[in-house]
Design an enzyme around this catalytic site. Structure first.
Site, PDB file in Angstrom:
ATOM      1  N   LYS A  82      77.452 -23.479 -12.621  1.00 42.26           N
ATOM      2  CA  LYS A  82      76.040 -23.072 -12.690  1.00 42.26           C
ATOM      3  C   LYS A  82      75.871 -22.075 -13.823  1.00 42.26           C
ATOM      4  O   LYS A  82      76.742 -21.227 -14.052  1.00 42.26           O
ATOM      5  CB  LYS A  82      75.584 -22.451 -11.362  1.00 42.26           C
ATOM      6  CG  LYS A  82      74.156 -21.909 -11.418  1.00 42.26           C
ATOM      7  CD  LYS A  82      73.594 -21.563 -10.059  1.00 42.26           C
ATOM      8  CE  LYS A  82      73.974 -20.219  -9.505  1.00 42.26           C
ATOM      9  NZ  LYS A  82      73.599 -19.070 -10.363  1.00 42.26           N
ATOM     10  N   GLU A 100      65.057 -18.661  -8.523  1.00 40.09           N
ATOM     11  CA  GLU A 100      65.216 -17.371  -7.841  1.00 40.09           C
ATOM     12  C   GLU A 100      63.975 -16.512  -7.997  1.00 40.09           C
ATOM     13  O   GLU A 100      63.508 -16.249  -9.119  1.00 40.09           O
ATOM     14  CB  GLU A 100      66.460 -16.635  -8.400  1.00 40.09           C
ATOM     15  CG  GLU A 100      66.691 -15.299  -7.704  1.00 40.09           C
ATOM     16  CD  GLU A 100      68.079 -14.703  -7.919  1.00 40.09           C
ATOM     17  OE1 GLU A 100      68.932 -15.353  -8.562  1.00 40.09           O
ATOM     18  OE2 GLU A 100      68.296 -13.573  -7.437  1.00 40.09           O
ATOM     19  N   GLU A 144      72.800 -19.574 -15.963  1.00 36.10           N
ATOM     20  CA  GLU A 144      71.444 -19.013 -15.968  1.00 36.10           C
ATOM     21  C   GLU A 144      70.766 -19.283 -17.307  1.00 36.10           C
ATOM     22  O   GLU A 144      71.405 -19.150 -18.363  1.00 36.10           O
ATOM     23  CB  GLU A 144      71.509 -17.492 -15.735  1.00 36.10           C
ATOM     24  CG  GLU A 144      72.041 -17.129 -14.366  1.00 36.10           C
ATOM     25  CD  GLU A 144      72.033 -15.622 -14.100  1.00 36.10           C
ATOM     26  OE1 GLU A 144      71.485 -14.855 -14.940  1.00 36.10           O
ATOM     27  OE2 GLU A 144      72.579 -15.213 -13.067  1.00 36.10           O
ATOM     28  N   SER A 148      77.484 -13.135  -7.849  1.00 35.34           N
ATOM     29  CA  SER A 148      77.158 -12.021  -6.957  1.00 35.34           C
ATOM     30  C   SER A 148      78.436 -11.460  -6.334  1.00 35.34           C
ATOM     31  O   SER A 148      78.415 -10.384  -5.733  1.00 35.34           O
ATOM     32  CB  SER A 148      76.180 -12.468  -5.858  1.00 35.34           C
ATOM     33  OG  SER A 148      76.652 -13.647  -5.224  1.00 35.34           O
TER      34      SER A 148
HETATM   35  O1  KIV Z   1      75.395 -15.313  -7.742  1.00 42.36           O
HETATM   36  C1  KIV Z   1      74.679 -15.711  -6.801  1.00 42.36           C
HETATM   37  O2  KIV Z   1      74.932 -15.435  -5.621  1.00 42.36           O
HETATM   38  C2  KIV Z   1      73.525 -16.531  -7.128  1.00 42.36           C
HETATM   39  C3  KIV Z   1      72.571 -16.830  -6.009  1.00 42.36           C
HETATM   40  C4  KIV Z   1      71.749 -15.647  -5.705  1.00 42.36           C
HETATM   41  C5  KIV Z   1      71.737 -18.006  -6.298  1.00 42.36           C
HETATM   42  O3  KIV Z   1      73.344 -16.915  -8.234  1.00 42.36           O
END
Ligand code: KIV
Length: 273
Positions: free
Chosen positions: A122, A191, A124, A54
């Site tokens: 992390k 999410e 997706e 993000s």
């Molecule tokens: O990139 C991000 O901020 C996220 C969160 C919304 C979990 O993946």
């Protein structure tokens, strides 16, 4: 003052997050992309910091998370790590750095770990990225999954609406969550999915679920720090609780500074050499 009274100084590890779930202790997570913010939220006692992609929207002003690069994520990760002494730091793998080719995925994850010194990555997706996740895990790199609304797939789904309302998608999400647990991920971000489904997933798997717009049944919660501090006025989804109105505070402070400069009131005699 720290809000986390138990274990307030001990370094948070992926193992500890799993133990927190076992004890029924909720996990707090926020995003950060820079040294100063990371230092503040770490000192406040946050359990985990996500260097989210993000950053593409919040830091660079892009409409989606897709443009951010691996180099940029490493830059943000490195800055955050320098400000943190207790929280677990997780860096998002950006779009294009892990999909489709598990060897490239491992190379991307190794760069993140070596260059940023973060403690986990992390990614997706579920079954579609299983091979990449397994290869990364086999190198001893902890992986957090991310299911439900997956912003890197915005062009496939077309909206940021709540996901997995339909039975088939809910079933797939549940089976992806079980798979991520079985192969050895240490947690999963859920999410924007129905609270009932998130609660069911959380009860069925052994690793913690960290929700954003996924209700109270998750093992922890994550918010984008800039949103919860009220820096971003244009974003008001139902799941967002604003804990401050920094937009107003900053606008007011900058306005007063401008006034003082224009009127010659700043600097004063004591503010010069
Ligand atoms: O990139 C991000 O901020 C996220 C969160 C919304 C979990 O993946």
């Amino acid at each position: 003052m720290s809000t986390n009274t138990s274990d307030s100084a001990r370094k948070v590890t992926t193992r500890r997050l799993i133990e927190m779930k076992q004890r029924g202790e909720k996990i707090s997570m926020l995003t950060a992309y820079d040294y100063t913010s990371a230092k503040i939220i770490d000192e406040a006692g946050i359990d985990a910091i996500l260097v989210g992609d993000s950053a593409s929207n919040v830091m660079a002003g892009n409409v989606t998370t897709l443009p951010i690069t691996l180099d940029q994520m490493i830059y943000h990760g490195k800055s955050v790590v320098k400000g943190v002494s207790r929280a677990l730091v997780i860096v998002d793998m950006p779009f294009g750095s892990y999909q489709g080719n598990s060897k490239e995925a491992l190379a991307s994850a190794i760069r993140i770990m070596k260059e940023s010194h973060a403690e986990a990555v992390k990614m997706e997706g579920g079954k579609e990225v299983r091979e990449s996740i397994e290869r990364i895990l086999s190198a001893g790199i902890p992986v957090m999954g991310h299911l439900g609304l997956t912003p890197q797939s915005i062009n496939k789904f077309g909206t940021y609406n709540v996901r997995a309302r339909e039975e088939a998608e809910a079933e797939k999400l549940l089976s992806d969550a079980r798979m991520l647990d079985e192969i050895g991920c240490f947690g999963i971000v859920l999410e924007k999915i129905p609270a009932e489904l998130a609660e069911k997933v959380s009860a069925e798997i052994s690793i913690p679920t960290i929700g954003i717009g996924a209700g109270r049944g998750c093992d922890g919660q994550v918010l984008v720090m800039h949103d919860m501090l009220g820096l971003n006025r244009g974003f008001s989804p139902r799941f967002l609780r604003r804990y401050a109105d920094l937009h107003t505070i900053m606008t007011d402070a900058v306005g007063r500074y401008i006034e003082d400069v224009k009127h010659g009131d700043f600097p004063s005699a004591t503010e010069q050499y």
